[in-house]
Scaffold this active site. Structure first.
Site, mmCIF file in Angstrom:
data_model
loop_
_atom_site.group_PDB
_atom_site.id
_atom_site.type_symbol
_atom_site.label_atom_id
_atom_site.label_comp_id
_atom_site.label_asym_id
_atom_site.label_seq_id
_atom_site.Cartn_x
_atom_site.Cartn_y
_atom_site.Cartn_z
ATOM 1 N N HIS A 90 -2.828 8.130 6.225
ATOM 2 C CA HIS A 90 -3.037 6.804 5.622
ATOM 3 C C HIS A 90 -4.427 6.305 6.038
ATOM 4 O O HIS A 90 -5.174 5.838 5.190
ATOM 5 C CB HIS A 90 -1.927 5.856 6.058
ATOM 6 C CG HIS A 90 -1.948 4.545 5.359
ATOM 7 N ND1 HIS A 90 -1.922 4.436 3.986
ATOM 8 C CD2 HIS A 90 -2.016 3.267 5.831
ATOM 9 C CE1 HIS A 90 -1.966 3.150 3.646
ATOM 10 N NE2 HIS A 90 -2.030 2.427 4.738
ATOM 11 N N HIS B 255 -9.991 1.931 0.392
ATOM 12 C CA HIS B 255 -8.540 1.778 0.352
ATOM 13 C C HIS B 255 -8.174 1.196 -1.018
ATOM 14 O O HIS B 255 -8.456 0.033 -1.301
ATOM 15 C CB HIS B 255 -8.080 0.862 1.489
ATOM 16 C CG HIS B 255 -6.582 0.826 1.652
ATOM 17 N ND1 HIS B 255 -5.707 1.468 0.784
ATOM 18 C CD2 HIS B 255 -5.804 0.228 2.589
ATOM 19 C CE1 HIS B 255 -4.464 1.262 1.186
ATOM 20 N NE2 HIS B 255 -4.497 0.517 2.271
ATOM 21 N N CYS C 44 0.796 -1.230 0.000
ATOM 22 C CA CYS C 44 0.000 0.000 0.000
ATOM 23 C C CYS C 44 0.829 1.281 0.000
ATOM 24 O O CYS C 44 0.271 2.373 0.014
ATOM 25 C CB CYS C 44 -0.960 -0.022 1.180
ATOM 26 S SG CYS C 44 -1.984 -1.503 1.122
#
Lengths: 381, 268
Positions: free
Chosen positions: A275, A308, A147
């Site tokens: 994040h 996400h 990620c």
């Protein structure tokens, strides 16, 4: 491009309105859809991508068509020469959605003929396809650090420019919905059945999304009025493959590396795109880190509106951060009602109009891979 | 033409079927009577890993970490960053996940999924080496050596510190082998350091230029099956030079119209 829509204007409008793009999961390539929410891109073209079709290649095609990006890219290729334009693509799963299709209808243990192209089954395939499609002839890289992938792609892109290896770098973050990540995160019990709630005390996991974000990096002398990439700080947790360091040591190092690179103090920044996946551990560690190292600076997670997007998240959130700077809007943390006490004082829940000069964007990935991007408006660099 | 990037190769490692480490490879290379070992599987020791991690980690991770450990030698690892590059990643793990997804998707193993990230080896290495430096994980196709070397040389230039480059690929598995054939386990690692006057180790001088790459086959023709069989084994000719073969120029593709031109020179 994300669940919020296609193109910069749609994203800016959604950020200003605090609108979420999440929907009840209707992506179910096998059996019943998992009971969760997803960030699906609307309006994926029905016609196949030229040269080699896949869900991700259609998403890339759609992204190139927004905001005259393909026109800008073609002009850059003509101005610089095709061999002086590089590509750095960050992805987590590339075309694995096509590999999944192939495995559902193997032919005596072999890939079916129509899904046998090698570029559908290895991570660099989308970059190879994109080079062929856009005529980029410079160095091409695929970064795949989970990620943080497309945030780290900015770092490599900047190094290519600074070493005079390229005159322009196309940085791409790209990941499509696929069964691997939906069922994989589900197996780890990291998926919320409700829309994800970043930094909420009752958060219960993430919502998976898909997206493509494109950024063209140039040297400042070649693009004096464009917003600036000030730094890309990178680090490793050296702690655990799937859990963050409990004191956020690696993430702090990435922040300090970014501040060192741009030689600015933390309070030179007035927005942080977090994040903020809405996973229990990540958000707790990140909240404590931000409260400790970046107190008082407005912060928010946009994962509540896009989901996400995994390997695409670094670049997507870089673009959302640039839009925040350009539009003078601090995005809200949609989905969060009762924020973690650590970060409550600085977490922005609903969007705010506010002139911004400089901003940070955090990306953390499995493998303990951290990146912190620093951006500024051209007049604040 | 772009600037020249320099580095000295101050350590190297290798793990391959029948040749567990760089010393075994050097011995083999010196003895022209020996044939290339057969088999697809390497036996990586990866003694740098904590026992629990060693037990849990997939074979592909242990393979990469074994080469990295050898290349690092006695250097302190804690501040050294690394670029890992694998064309196909952990294909056995990917094949297993894809097979499960096709039949019983809700049975996907969380451990397998955790290890499915392409930077699993980079993450394990940061833990084993206790290094908080930046680790990258690249996938750049069968000809990944050019981009991987370039990325590592750029890190050396930017950080002015040593950098590990680790290239690895495991023997293919399942239906993916149709699209991503890989004949053997192979990992190679190079420790690249900034060039200082008295530095030992092979000097590398790299340029990026337009053009098309030429073949860079190993000098020792016995190595050809490995060179052709694994993307990571594209590094074998460079390792030959590290081990004393005559310096030569390599030209590896970087994209459709550019190449990395690499000159090698033994230290004075």
């Amino acid at each position: 491009m994300s669940a919020l829509g296609t193109g910069c204007a749609a994203h800016a409008a959604a950020l200003r309105a605090g609108r979420s793009g999440l929907r009840r999961n209707d992506y179910a390539p096998i059996g019943m859809p998992l009971p969760c929410w997803i960030g699906r891109v609307e309006g994926i073209p029905q016609q196949p991508a030229p040269g080699l079709d896949s869900r991700l290649h259609r998403l890339l095609m759609l992204a190139l068509a927004q905001d005259d990006f393909s026109v800008t890219l073609a002009r850059t290729l003509a101005d610089c020469g095709a061999t002086r334009v590089a590509l750095v693509l960050g992805t987590s799963t590339a075309n694995i959605e096509a590999s999944e299709q192939a495995y559902r209808r193997l032919d005596h243990g072999h890939l079916p003929h129509d899904l046998a192209d090698a570029r559908l089954h290895h991570l660099h395939g989308p970059a190879e396809w994109l080079c062929a499609h856009t005529a980029i002839a410079g160095p091409a890289f695929t970064v795949s650090t989970a990620c943080s992938a497309s945030a780290k792609a900015f770092g490599l892109g900047a190094r290519l420019l600074h070493a005079d290896i390229a005159d322009a770098v196309l940085v791409v973050g790209a990941d499509s919905l696929c069964a691997s990540t939906l069922y994989g995160f589900n197996a780890l019990e990291l998926v919320d059945t409700a829309p994800c709630r970043p930094f909420d005390v009752e958060r219960a996991g993430l919502s998976i999304g898909e997206g493509v974000a494109l950024a063209l990096l140039r040297r400042v002398a070649d693009a004096p009025v464009a917003p600036r990439l000030l730094a890309c700080g990178e680090s490793s947790d050296a702690h655990h493959l799937s859990a963050p360091h409990p004191e956020g040591m690696g993430a702090t190092r990435a922040l300090l590396a970014a501040l060192h690179e741009c030689a600015l103090p933390a309070d030179a920044f007035d927005y942080i795109n977090l994040h903020g996946t809405a996973s229990h551990h990540n958000d707790a560690v990140e909240a404590a880190l931000v409260a400790r190292a970046l107190p008082g600076i407005c912060a928010s997670s946009t994962k509540g509106v896009t989901g996400h997007t995994l390997g695409a998240a670094g670049a997507l959130e870089a673009v959302l951060t640039l839009l925040a700077l350009q539009e003078g809007v601090v995005p809200g943390t949609v989905g969060c009602v009762r924020p973690e006490p650590d970060i409550a004082a600085q977490l922005v829940l609903a969007p705010q109009q506010c002139a911004l000069r400089r901003a940070l964007s955090f990306s953390f990935g499995f493998g303990g891979s951290n990146a912190c991007l620093a951006f500024a408006r051209a007049d604040a660099a | 033409m772009s600037a020249v990037l320099h580095a000295a190769v101050t350590g190297w490692g290798l793990c391959a079927p029948g040749l567990d480490d760089a010393a075994a490879f050097a011995d083999w290379l010196r003895d022209p009577t020996r044939a290339l070992p057969g088999g697809r599987s390497a036996r990586p020791a990866a003694a740098c890993m904590a026992p629990a991690e060693h037990r849990r980690a997939p074979h592909a991770v242990r393979l990469a970490l074994e080469a990295a450990t050898q290349a690092l030698g006695t250097h302190r690892a804690t501040c050294i960053g690394a670029v890992f590059c694998s064309a196909f990643g952990d294909m056995a793990n990917t094949d297993a996940i894809l097979s499960t997804l096709a039949q019983t998707p809700d049975q996907v193993s969380p451990t397998r999924f955790t290890h499915s990230v392409h930077n699993a080896a980079a993450g394990h290495w940061s833990m084993a080496a206790a290094s908080h430096a930046s680790m990258s994980a690249l996938a750049c196709g069968r000809e990944g050596i050019g981009p991987a070397l370039l990325a590592a040389l750029l890190e050396v230039r930017t950080s002015a510190a040593p950098q590990l480059l680790v290239m690895f690929d495991v023997a293919d598995a399942g239906a993916l082998a149709d699209a991503a054939p890989c004949a053997l386990d192979f990992a190679v690692a190079l420790l690249l350091a900034p060039v200082v006057d008295d530095a030992f180790g092979l000097r590398l001088h790299a340029r990026v230029q337009a053009g098309h790459a030429s073949p860079n086959a190993p000098c020792d023709t016995r190595l050809q099956p490995w060179y052709a069989g694994s993307p990571a084994a594209r590094a074998l000719p460079l390792l030959e030079v590290c081990l004393g073969a005559a310096p030569r120029r390599f030209t590896w593709p970087l994209g459709s119209g550019t190449l990395l031109s690499l000159d090698c020179e033994h230290p004075p």
